[in-house]
Scaffold this motif. Structure first.
Motif, PDB file in Angstrom:
ATOM      1  N   ALA A 117     -13.546   6.832 -40.813  1.00 21.98           N
ATOM      2  CA  ALA A 117     -12.424   6.642 -40.384  1.00 21.98           C
ATOM      3  C   ALA A 117     -11.640   8.417 -40.276  1.00 21.98           C
ATOM      4  CB  ALA A 117     -10.628   6.277 -40.851  1.00 21.98           C
ATOM      5  N   SER A 118     -12.484   8.823 -41.753  1.00 23.16           N
ATOM      6  CA  SER A 118     -12.088  10.478 -41.890  1.00 23.16           C
ATOM      7  C   SER A 118     -12.945  11.072 -40.572  1.00 23.16           C
ATOM      8  CB  SER A 118     -12.450  10.736 -43.295  1.00 23.16           C
ATOM      9  OG  SER A 118     -13.918  10.704 -44.281  1.00 23.16           O
ATOM     10  N   ASP A 119     -14.451  11.015 -40.714  1.00 23.39           N
ATOM     11  CA  ASP A 119     -14.694  11.986 -39.627  1.00 23.39           C
ATOM     12  C   ASP A 119     -14.396  12.013 -38.490  1.00 23.39           C
ATOM     13  OD1 ASP A 119     -16.484  12.499 -41.981  1.00 23.39           O
ATOM     14  OD2 ASP A 119     -17.716  11.070 -41.525  1.00 23.39           O
ATOM     15  N   GLU A 120     -14.007   9.953 -38.366  1.00 26.66           N
ATOM     16  CA  GLU A 120     -13.620  10.170 -36.936  1.00 26.66           C
ATOM     17  C   GLU A 120     -11.936  11.328 -36.216  1.00 26.66           C
ATOM     18  OE1 GLU A 120     -10.769   6.707 -33.753  1.00 26.66           O
ATOM     19  OE2 GLU A 120     -12.547   6.079 -35.421  1.00 26.66           O
ATOM     20  N   ARG A 121     -10.849  11.154 -37.548  1.00 28.35           N
ATOM     21  CA  ARG A 121     -10.321  12.628 -37.269  1.00 28.35           C
ATOM     22  C   ARG A 121     -11.076  13.664 -37.157  1.00 28.35           C
ATOM     23  NH1 ARG A 121      -7.993   8.204 -40.982  1.00 28.35           N
ATOM     24  NH2 ARG A 121      -8.848   9.920 -43.221  1.00 28.35           N
ATOM     25  N   LEU A 122     -11.818  14.205 -38.000  1.00 35.31           N
ATOM     26  CA  LEU A 122     -11.593  15.255 -37.937  1.00 35.31           C
ATOM     27  C   LEU A 122     -12.462  15.566 -36.625  1.00 35.31           C
ATOM     28  CD1 LEU A 122     -12.852  17.890 -39.110  1.00 35.31           C
ATOM     29  CD2 LEU A 122     -14.726  17.246 -40.262  1.00 35.31           C
ATOM     30  N   LEU A 123     -12.923  14.813 -36.464  1.00 30.72           N
ATOM     31  CA  LEU A 123     -13.562  14.807 -34.961  1.00 30.72           C
ATOM     32  C   LEU A 123     -12.470  15.044 -33.398  1.00 30.72           C
ATOM     33  CD1 LEU A 123     -16.046  15.201 -33.322  1.00 30.72           C
ATOM     34  CD2 LEU A 123     -16.407  13.061 -33.101  1.00 30.72           C
ATOM     35  N   ARG A 124     -11.702  14.121 -33.324  1.00 30.87           N
ATOM     36  CA  ARG A 124     -10.423  13.980 -32.498  1.00 30.87           C
ATOM     37  C   ARG A 124      -9.980  15.692 -33.106  1.00 30.87           C
ATOM     38  NH1 ARG A 124      -9.605   9.042 -30.524  1.00 30.87           N
ATOM     39  NH2 ARG A 124     -10.446   7.646 -31.188  1.00 30.87           N
ATOM     40  N   ASP A 125      -9.946  15.468 -33.607  1.00 31.99           N
ATOM     41  CA  ASP A 125      -8.776  17.006 -33.982  1.00 31.99           C
ATOM     42  C   ASP A 125     -10.010  18.212 -33.990  1.00 31.99           C
ATOM     43  OD1 ASP A 125      -7.241  15.208 -35.933  1.00 31.99           O
ATOM     44  OD2 ASP A 125      -7.558  16.118 -37.669  1.00 31.99           O
ATOM     45  N   LEU A 126     -11.013  18.150 -34.020  1.00 32.62           N
ATOM     46  CA  LEU A 126     -12.001  19.617 -33.352  1.00 32.62           C
ATOM     47  C   LEU A 126     -11.740  19.333 -31.576  1.00 32.62           C
ATOM     48  CD1 LEU A 126     -14.951  19.200 -35.297  1.00 32.62           C
ATOM     49  CD2 LEU A 126     -13.142  21.142 -35.724  1.00 32.62           C
ATOM     50  N   LEU A 127     -11.748  18.091 -31.220  1.00 35.14           N
ATOM     51  CA  LEU A 127     -11.972  17.974 -29.519  1.00 35.14           C
ATOM     52  C   LEU A 127     -10.242  18.790 -29.095  1.00 35.14           C
ATOM     53  CD1 LEU A 127     -13.583  14.896 -28.956  1.00 35.14           C
ATOM     54  CD2 LEU A 127     -14.727  17.113 -28.695  1.00 35.14           C
ATOM     55  N   ALA A 128      -9.246  18.273 -30.008  1.00 34.43           N
ATOM     56  CA  ALA A 128      -7.928  18.650 -29.808  1.00 34.43           C
ATOM     57  C   ALA A 128      -7.402  20.319 -29.848  1.00 34.43           C
ATOM     58  CB  ALA A 128      -7.190  18.064 -30.203  1.00 34.43           C
ATOM     59  N   ARG A 129      -8.537  20.457 -30.469  1.00 38.56           N
ATOM     60  CA  ARG A 129      -8.364  22.107 -30.696  1.00 38.56           C
ATOM     61  C   ARG A 129      -9.230  23.098 -29.471  1.00 38.56           C
ATOM     62  NH1 ARG A 129     -10.267  23.666 -36.594  1.00 38.56           N
ATOM     63  NH2 ARG A 129      -9.629  21.612 -36.846  1.00 38.56           N
ATOM     64  N   ALA A 130     -10.838  22.013 -29.084  1.00 37.88           N
ATOM     65  CA  ALA A 130     -10.963  22.466 -27.816  1.00 37.88           C
ATOM     66  C   ALA A 130     -10.424  22.231 -27.206  1.00 37.88           C
ATOM     67  CB  ALA A 130     -12.295  21.982 -28.311  1.00 37.88           C
ATOM     68  N   GLY A 131      -9.366  21.589 -26.596  1.00 39.71           N
ATOM     69  CA  GLY A 131      -9.349  21.465 -25.747  1.00 39.71           C
ATOM     70  C   GLY A 131      -8.168  22.086 -25.763  1.00 39.71           C
ATOM     71  N   GLU A 132      -7.022  22.848 -26.861  1.00 35.10           N
ATOM     72  CA  GLU A 132      -5.880  23.861 -26.913  1.00 35.10           C
ATOM     73  C   GLU A 132      -6.909  24.889 -25.981  1.00 35.10           C
ATOM     74  OE1 GLU A 132      -4.397  23.278 -30.544  1.00 35.10           O
ATOM     75  OE2 GLU A 132      -3.909  21.655 -29.972  1.00 35.10           O
ATOM     76  N   ASP A 133      -7.912  25.589 -26.645  1.00 34.76           N
ATOM     77  CA  ASP A 133      -8.522  26.440 -26.253  1.00 34.76           C
ATOM     78  C   ASP A 133      -9.017  26.593 -24.240  1.00 34.76           C
ATOM     79  OD1 ASP A 133      -8.678  27.158 -29.418  1.00 34.76           O
ATOM     80  OD2 ASP A 133     -10.356  26.875 -29.357  1.00 34.76           O
ATOM     81  N   GLU A 134      -9.506  25.330 -24.467  1.00 32.70           N
ATOM     82  CA  GLU A 134      -9.192  26.078 -23.197  1.00 32.70           C
ATOM     83  C   GLU A 134      -7.894  26.180 -21.633  1.00 32.70           C
ATOM     84  OE1 GLU A 134     -11.715  22.034 -21.704  1.00 32.70           O
ATOM     85  OE2 GLU A 134     -13.042  22.741 -22.651  1.00 32.70           O
ATOM     86  N   GLY A 135      -6.918  25.093 -22.309  1.00 34.46           N
ATOM     87  CA  GLY A 135      -5.632  26.091 -21.902  1.00 34.46           C
ATOM     88  C   GLY A 135      -5.468  27.091 -22.024  1.00 34.46           C
ATOM     89  N   ASP A 136      -5.796  27.526 -22.710  1.00 36.91           N
ATOM     90  CA  ASP A 136      -5.715  29.657 -22.717  1.00 36.91           C
ATOM     91  C   ASP A 136      -5.880  30.203 -21.371  1.00 36.91           C
ATOM     92  OD1 ASP A 136      -7.754  29.757 -22.722  1.00 36.91           O
ATOM     93  OD2 ASP A 136      -7.971  30.866 -24.645  1.00 36.91           O
ATOM     94  N   GLY A 137      -5.675  29.417 -20.241  1.00 34.19           N
ATOM     95  CA  GLY A 137      -5.400  30.891 -19.122  1.00 34.19           C
ATOM     96  C   GLY A 137      -6.899  31.011 -18.191  1.00 34.19           C
ATOM     97  N   ALA A 138      -8.531  30.473 -19.234  1.00 31.97           N
ATOM     98  CA  ALA A 138      -9.364  30.843 -18.615  1.00 31.97           C
ATOM     99  C   ALA A 138     -10.000  29.477 -18.170  1.00 31.97           C
ATOM    100  CB  ALA A 138     -10.071  31.532 -19.808  1.00 31.97           C
ATOM    101  N   ASP A 139     -10.748  30.030 -16.710  1.00 31.62           N
ATOM    102  CA  ASP A 139     -11.246  29.545 -16.166  1.00 31.62           C
ATOM    103  C   ASP A 139     -12.490  29.034 -16.853  1.00 31.62           C
ATOM    104  OD1 ASP A 139     -13.203  31.188 -14.858  1.00 31.62           O
ATOM    105  OD2 ASP A 139     -12.319  30.529 -13.588  1.00 31.62           O
ATOM    106  N   ALA A 140     -13.654  27.875 -16.152  1.00 37.87           N
ATOM    107  CA  ALA A 140     -14.968  26.620 -16.912  1.00 37.87           C
ATOM    108  C   ALA A 140     -15.280  28.309 -17.076  1.00 37.87           C
ATOM    109  CB  ALA A 140     -15.522  26.123 -15.859  1.00 37.87           C
ATOM    110  N   ASP A 141     -15.272  29.315 -16.145  1.00 35.08           N
ATOM    111  CA  ASP A 141     -16.417  30.485 -16.354  1.00 35.08           C
ATOM    112  C   ASP A 141     -15.618  31.594 -17.425  1.00 35.08           C
ATOM    113  OD1 ASP A 141     -16.921  31.043 -12.707  1.00 35.08           O
ATOM    114  OD2 ASP A 141     -18.038  29.387 -14.341  1.00 35.08           O
ATOM    115  N   GLY A 142     -15.018  31.362 -18.629  1.00 32.56           N
ATOM    116  CA  GLY A 142     -14.138  32.262 -19.211  1.00 32.56           C
ATOM    117  C   GLY A 142     -13.201  33.216 -18.541  1.00 32.56           C
TER     118      GLY A 142
END
Length: 150
Positions: A117-142
């Protein structure tokens, strides 16, 4: 001739067998500890000299193939520099296993469902942070694109 027990270990007090990847991690740690380019001979010395020089070369070559170390010609041999840490090496191994499978979704699903459960939470948090980084105005090509809110 030395006698072996049922597990195949030498009965005459031999050293324990290393786990998979343990020797690579030790060699990588020795290269990283050097803080710069290092020869295989120096890596061998840092590990206590118990390994054959050819074993150290083999491990360094494997680490190079995995992208964990870089090498540069120095005379007739090489100098080695770490480009990954132990976590990076583990990630490279995980990626190589995943890349070797045909059904990535099944492998990732099985991996995810077996996490604590703790690793699952960590992975979910990391994926959420990665999703936030993608939403910073950069497209797939950066490339950044304006929002029209100047």
């Amino acid at each position: 001739m030395k006698k072996r027990d049922a597990a195949g270990a030498e009965a005459a007090g031999s050293a324990r067998r290393r786990g998979q990847g343990e020797l690579e991690a030790q060699v990588l740690a020795a290269v990283r500890a050097a803080g710069g380019p290092v020869t295989a001979g120096l890596v061998r010395e840092r590990l206590g000299g118990g390994l054959a020089y050819t074993t150290v070369i083999t491990i360094l070559t494997r680490l190079h193939a995995k992208g964990a170390v870089a090498r540069e010609r120095a005379g007739r041999s090489f100098e080695w520099t770490a480009v990954a840490d132990e976590a990076g090496l583990a990630a490279l191994r995980m990626r190589r296993v995943l890349d070797g499978e045909g059904d990535r979704e099944a492998v990732l699903t099985r991996f995810f469902t077996t996490l604590q459960a703790s690793d699952e939470r960590l992975l979910r948090d990391l994926l959420a942070r990665a999703g936030e980084d993608e939403g910073d105005g950069a497209d797939a090509d950066g490339e950044r694109h304006g929002t029209g809110e100047d």
